[in-house]
Motif scaffolding. Structure first.
Motif, PDB file in Angstrom:
ATOM      1  N   ALA A  44       0.456  -1.072   0.080  1.00  0.00           N
ATOM      2  CA  ALA A  44       0.076   0.061   0.427  1.00  0.00           C
ATOM      3  C   ALA A  44       0.971   1.251   0.523  1.00  0.00           C
ATOM      4  N   PRO A  45       0.415   2.250  -0.354  1.00  0.00           N
ATOM      5  CA  PRO A  45       1.494   3.435  -1.050  1.00  0.00           C
ATOM      6  C   PRO A  45       1.528   4.092   0.611  1.00  0.00           C
ATOM      7  N   GLY A  46       2.910   4.164   0.767  1.00  0.00           N
ATOM      8  CA  GLY A  46       3.578   4.639   2.154  1.00  0.00           C
ATOM      9  C   GLY A  46       3.701   3.282   2.909  1.00  0.00           C
ATOM     10  N   LYS A  47       3.637   2.162   2.998  1.00  0.00           N
ATOM     11  CA  LYS A  47       3.984   0.761   3.571  1.00  0.00           C
ATOM     12  C   LYS A  47       4.675  -0.261   3.349  1.00  0.00           C
ATOM     13  N   GLU A  48       5.321  -0.799   3.450  1.00  0.00           N
ATOM     14  CA  GLU A  48       5.851  -2.244   3.526  1.00  0.00           C
ATOM     15  C   GLU A  48       5.042  -3.469   2.579  1.00  0.00           C
ATOM     16  N   ARG A  49       6.410  -3.786   1.646  1.00  0.00           N
ATOM     17  CA  ARG A  49       4.626  -5.083   1.159  1.00  0.00           C
ATOM     18  C   ARG A  49       4.964  -6.012   1.708  1.00  0.00           C
ATOM     19  N   GLU A  50       3.733  -6.393   2.250  1.00  0.00           N
ATOM     20  CA  GLU A  50       3.787  -7.346   3.012  1.00  0.00           C
ATOM     21  C   GLU A  50       2.844  -9.109   1.995  1.00  0.00           C
ATOM     22  N   PHE A  51       2.673 -10.152   3.076  1.00  0.00           N
ATOM     23  CA  PHE A  51       2.753 -11.236   2.532  1.00  0.00           C
ATOM     24  C   PHE A  51       1.118 -11.435   2.761  1.00  0.00           C
ATOM     25  N   VAL A  52       0.137 -11.920   1.294  1.00  0.00           N
ATOM     26  CA  VAL A  52      -1.321 -12.051   1.597  1.00  0.00           C
ATOM     27  C   VAL A  52      -1.433 -13.407   1.933  1.00  0.00           C
ATOM     28  N   ALA A  53      -0.846 -14.402   1.199  1.00  0.00           N
ATOM     29  CA  ALA A  53      -1.040 -15.501   0.895  1.00  0.00           C
ATOM     30  C   ALA A  53       0.243 -16.489   0.039  1.00  0.00           C
ATOM     31  N   ALA A  54       0.433 -17.229   0.403  1.00  0.00           N
ATOM     32  CA  ALA A  54       1.143 -18.394  -0.431  1.00  0.00           C
ATOM     33  C   ALA A  54       0.484 -20.449  -1.144  1.00  0.00           C
ATOM     34  N   ILE A  55       0.719 -20.467  -2.363  1.00  0.00           N
ATOM     35  CA  ILE A  55       0.391 -22.057  -1.989  1.00  0.00           C
ATOM     36  C   ILE A  55       1.755 -22.855  -2.394  1.00  0.00           C
ATOM     37  N   ARG A  56       1.663 -23.722  -1.849  1.00  0.00           N
ATOM     38  CA  ARG A  56       2.498 -24.906  -2.222  1.00  0.00           C
ATOM     39  C   ARG A  56       2.461 -25.046  -3.846  1.00  0.00           C
ATOM     40  N   TRP A  57       2.829 -25.209  -4.754  1.00  0.00           N
ATOM     41  CA  TRP A  57       2.593 -25.611  -5.958  1.00  0.00           C
ATOM     42  C   TRP A  57       2.626 -27.307  -6.225  1.00  0.00           C
ATOM     43  N   ARG A  58       3.337 -27.741  -5.689  1.00  0.00           N
ATOM     44  CA  ARG A  58       2.744 -28.806  -5.175  1.00  0.00           C
ATOM     45  C   ARG A  58       2.345 -29.902  -4.116  1.00  0.00           C
TER      46      ARG A  58
END
Length: 124
Positions: free
Chosen positions: A40-54
């Motif tokens: 977001a503007p003025g903020k750090e990049r933050e984690f949202v979601a992840a998925i294991r491909w396998r």
């Protein structure tokens, strides 16, 4: 060379939905973890979601649980982020990321590959 290309961003009203796509190319991704981050503007990049491909195991940050769903289509080499019940605070640039390990992780520094990002604006 790994390339990640996001699409699906745009402007949506609060309460609406969007689906982001991340087309992954350059190698096979079995054994990789794919993630979505946002900044977001003025903020750090933050984690949202992840998925294991396998195997497809998923992991979410608390603020999006029950609203966002991450998935992948092996045949299309594409990862999706379905976003429902969007809020103005979800407004951000969303980035697709990949790391060459199937250990689930929400730390952006361990992700080796990044897309260019796609803008999401949620109006109130």
């Amino acid at each position: 060379q790994v390339q990640l290309a996001e699409s699906g961003g745009g402007l949506v009203q609060a309460g609406g939905s969007l689906r982001l796509s991340c087309l992954a190319s350059g190698r096979t991704f079995s054994g990789f973890t794919m993630g979505w981050f946002r900044q977001a503007p003025g903020k750090e990049r933050e984690f949202v979601a992840a998925i294991r491909w396998r195997g497809g195991r998923t992991y979410y940050t608390d603020s999006v649980k029950g609203r966002f769903t991450i998935s992948r289509d092996n045949a299309k080499n594409t990862v999706y982020l379905q976003m429902n019940s969007l809020k103005p605070e979800d407004t951000a640039v969303f980035y697709c990321a990949a790391k060459s390990s199937d250990i689930m992780n929400d730390v952006r520094e361990v992700y080796e590959y990044w897309g260019q990002g796609t803008q999401i604006i949620v109006s109130s």
